[in-house]
Design a protein around this motif. Structure first.
Motif, PDB file in Angstrom:
ATOM      1  N   ALA A  55       0.821  -1.207   0.000  1.00 41.79           N
ATOM      2  CA  ALA A  55       0.000   0.000   0.000  1.00 41.79           C
ATOM      3  C   ALA A  55       0.857   1.259   0.000  1.00 41.79           C
ATOM      4  O   ALA A  55       0.529   2.253  -0.663  1.00 41.79           O
ATOM      5  CB  ALA A  55      -0.937  -0.008   1.209  1.00 41.79           C
ATOM      6  N   GLN A  56       1.965   1.242   0.728  1.00 46.35           N
ATOM      7  CA  GLN A  56       2.852   2.404   0.747  1.00 46.35           C
ATOM      8  C   GLN A  56       3.430   2.687  -0.642  1.00 46.35           C
ATOM      9  O   GLN A  56       3.624   3.852  -1.017  1.00 46.35           O
ATOM     10  CB  GLN A  56       3.975   2.181   1.757  1.00 46.35           C
ATOM     11  N   PHE A 124       8.067  -4.349  -3.208  1.00 45.49           N
ATOM     12  CA  PHE A 124       9.084  -3.475  -3.790  1.00 45.49           C
ATOM     13  C   PHE A 124       8.653  -2.920  -5.146  1.00 45.49           C
ATOM     14  O   PHE A 124       9.486  -2.454  -5.927  1.00 45.49           O
ATOM     15  CB  PHE A 124      10.410  -4.231  -3.929  1.00 45.49           C
ATOM     16  N   ALA A 125       7.368  -2.965  -5.445  1.00 46.45           N
ATOM     17  CA  ALA A 125       6.886  -2.436  -6.723  1.00 46.45           C
ATOM     18  C   ALA A 125       7.294  -0.972  -6.856  1.00 46.45           C
ATOM     19  O   ALA A 125       6.994  -0.156  -5.987  1.00 46.45           O
ATOM     20  CB  ALA A 125       5.376  -2.568  -6.807  1.00 46.45           C
ATOM     21  N   PRO A 126       7.978  -0.598  -7.951  1.00 45.89           N
ATOM     22  CA  PRO A 126       8.423   0.790  -8.075  1.00 45.89           C
ATOM     23  C   PRO A 126       7.251   1.723  -8.372  1.00 45.89           C
ATOM     24  O   PRO A 126       6.419   1.429  -9.236  1.00 45.89           O
ATOM     25  CB  PRO A 126       9.399   0.737  -9.257  1.00 45.89           C
ATOM     26  N   PRO A 127       7.143   2.831  -7.659  1.00 40.99           N
ATOM     27  CA  PRO A 127       6.057   3.774  -7.941  1.00 40.99           C
ATOM     28  C   PRO A 127       6.003   4.201  -9.413  1.00 40.99           C
ATOM     29  O   PRO A 127       4.907   4.367  -9.967  1.00 40.99           O
ATOM     30  CB  PRO A 127       6.382   4.956  -7.020  1.00 40.99           C
ATOM     31  N   GLY A 255       8.340 -10.777  -6.326  1.00 39.96           N
ATOM     32  CA  GLY A 255       7.334 -10.690  -5.287  1.00 39.96           C
ATOM     33  C   GLY A 255       7.558 -11.753  -4.225  1.00 39.96           C
ATOM     34  O   GLY A 255       8.549 -12.494  -4.238  1.00 39.96           O
ATOM     35  N   VAL A 256       6.611 -11.827  -3.299  1.00 37.60           N
ATOM     36  CA  VAL A 256       6.713 -12.763  -2.173  1.00 37.60           C
ATOM     37  C   VAL A 256       5.603 -13.792  -2.294  1.00 37.60           C
ATOM     38  O   VAL A 256       4.416 -13.458  -2.176  1.00 37.60           O
ATOM     39  CB  VAL A 256       6.614 -12.022  -0.827  1.00 37.60           C
ATOM     40  N   ASP A 257       5.990 -15.037  -2.538  1.00 37.07           N
ATOM     41  CA  ASP A 257       4.996 -16.095  -2.715  1.00 37.07           C
ATOM     42  C   ASP A 257       5.259 -17.309  -1.833  1.00 37.07           C
ATOM     43  O   ASP A 257       4.380 -18.156  -1.673  1.00 37.07           O
ATOM     44  CB  ASP A 257       4.966 -16.525  -4.185  1.00 37.07           C
ATOM     45  N   ALA A 265      13.219 -11.233   0.696  1.00 37.89           N
ATOM     46  CA  ALA A 265      12.711  -9.862   0.799  1.00 37.89           C
ATOM     47  C   ALA A 265      13.227  -9.195   2.063  1.00 37.89           C
ATOM     48  O   ALA A 265      13.562  -8.002   2.064  1.00 37.89           O
ATOM     49  CB  ALA A 265      11.182  -9.870   0.763  1.00 37.89           C
ATOM     50  N   GLU A 266      13.287  -9.951   3.138  1.00 39.45           N
ATOM     51  CA  GLU A 266      13.802  -9.400   4.401  1.00 39.45           C
ATOM     52  C   GLU A 266      15.258  -8.998   4.240  1.00 39.45           C
ATOM     53  O   GLU A 266      15.683  -7.923   4.710  1.00 39.45           O
ATOM     54  CB  GLU A 266      13.648 -10.437   5.515  1.00 39.45           C
TER      55      GLU A 266
END
Length: 272
Positions: A55-56, A124-127, A255-257, A265-266
């Motif tokens: 969301a961020q 981490f999707a780039p804006p 992504g995280v699956d 990701a961490e």
């Protein structure tokens, strides 16, 4: 607040087709019962639930509204105190598009509103990429838009978990597949360990559509191509609708699956 955000978004998109006041909505489908990582939206990344990271990213992209469409009150509760709006949707939805179609009805968006479907496992999707898919829809006039990036190695090209696509000269998608497309007959006959000259494209699973088409798409029955490849976007192509494909302006990290993805990701978040 909306006017300020729209102005900032307009300044950021100098190198891309302009949306009218950057007017797009981001909707994030967030199902609790993920098969490979149960409770995925609430898994902690850097001490913060994964869904909040996503969301961020949407907020940073300059979206007019950010919604999470979920089926679980625990996800709703985790988002309290944030600027994100939550739609409680049915647990019976078969896909994220179905869930977002219900979200659109709950939210009351107009048929012309541009909605970006951002997967809930993309912390981490780039804006810039989120804005780019909305721009691609507005500029192309297509019913849907999505993003792609060049395939970098033969291993990814032959990996069925990596979705490939081919585009027409117009930039519209011709086909999506888990198979390596286009098939380089001469090059692959000699060597499948290296990419022959040319450009292969990997699909990035982010979509934009107008609300009216989202409702229409969700109402379509799955097509034979979708069922064969397990790729929902083929439903639109098989029904004769256009999907505009833009190259992402910035890389989309994985992504995280799975639990392993979450560990990676961490490490990425910690700069390791």
């Amino acid at each position: 607040m909306d006017e300020q955000r729209a102005g900032e978004a307009g300044q950021r998109s100098d190198n891309a087709p302009m949306l009218d006041s950057a007017d797009f909505i981001v909707a994030i489908p967030a199902r609790y019962a993920a098969s490979r990582l149960p409770g995925k939206p609430l898994r902690l990344l850097g001490g913060t639930p994964l869904v909040i990271h996503v969301a961020q990213r949407a907020i940073a992209a300059g979206a007019r509204e950010v919604w999470v469409a979920t089926d679980d009150e625990r996800i709703r509760d985790a988002l309290q105190g944030t600027p994100v709006q939550v739609a409680m949707t049915s647990a019976a939805h078969a896909s994220g598009s179905d869930r977002l179609a219900e979200c659109a009805r709950i939210a009351g968006w107009s048929d012309e509103a541009i909605v970006v479907n951002l997967q809930g496992d993309e912390p981490f999707a780039p804006p810039a990429g989120i804005r780019a898919v909305a721009d691609a829809l507005a500029a192309s006039g297509a019913e849907m838009a999505t993003l792609a990036t060049p395939v970098e190695d033969a291993e990814a090209l032959f990996d069925p978990n990596t979705v490939k696509l081919v585009r027409a000269a117009s930039g519209d998608a011709l086909y999506f597949s888990r198979a390596p497309i286009p098939w380089h007959r001469e090059g692959f006959a000699q060597n499948r360990q290296a990419l022959p000259p040319g450009q292969w494209l990997r699909h990035i699973g982010i979509y934009a559509y107008r609300t009216g088409f989202l409702q229409r798409f969700a109402a379509l029955p799955p097509g034979r191509l979708e069922q064969a490849e397990s790729l929902e976007q083929l439903r639109a192509l098989e029904a004769g609708f256009r999907i505009a494909v833009a190259l992402t302006p910035e890389p989309f990290p994985p992504g995280v699956d799975t639990p392993e993805d979450l560990a990676r990701a961490e490490a990425r978040l910690g700069g390791a």
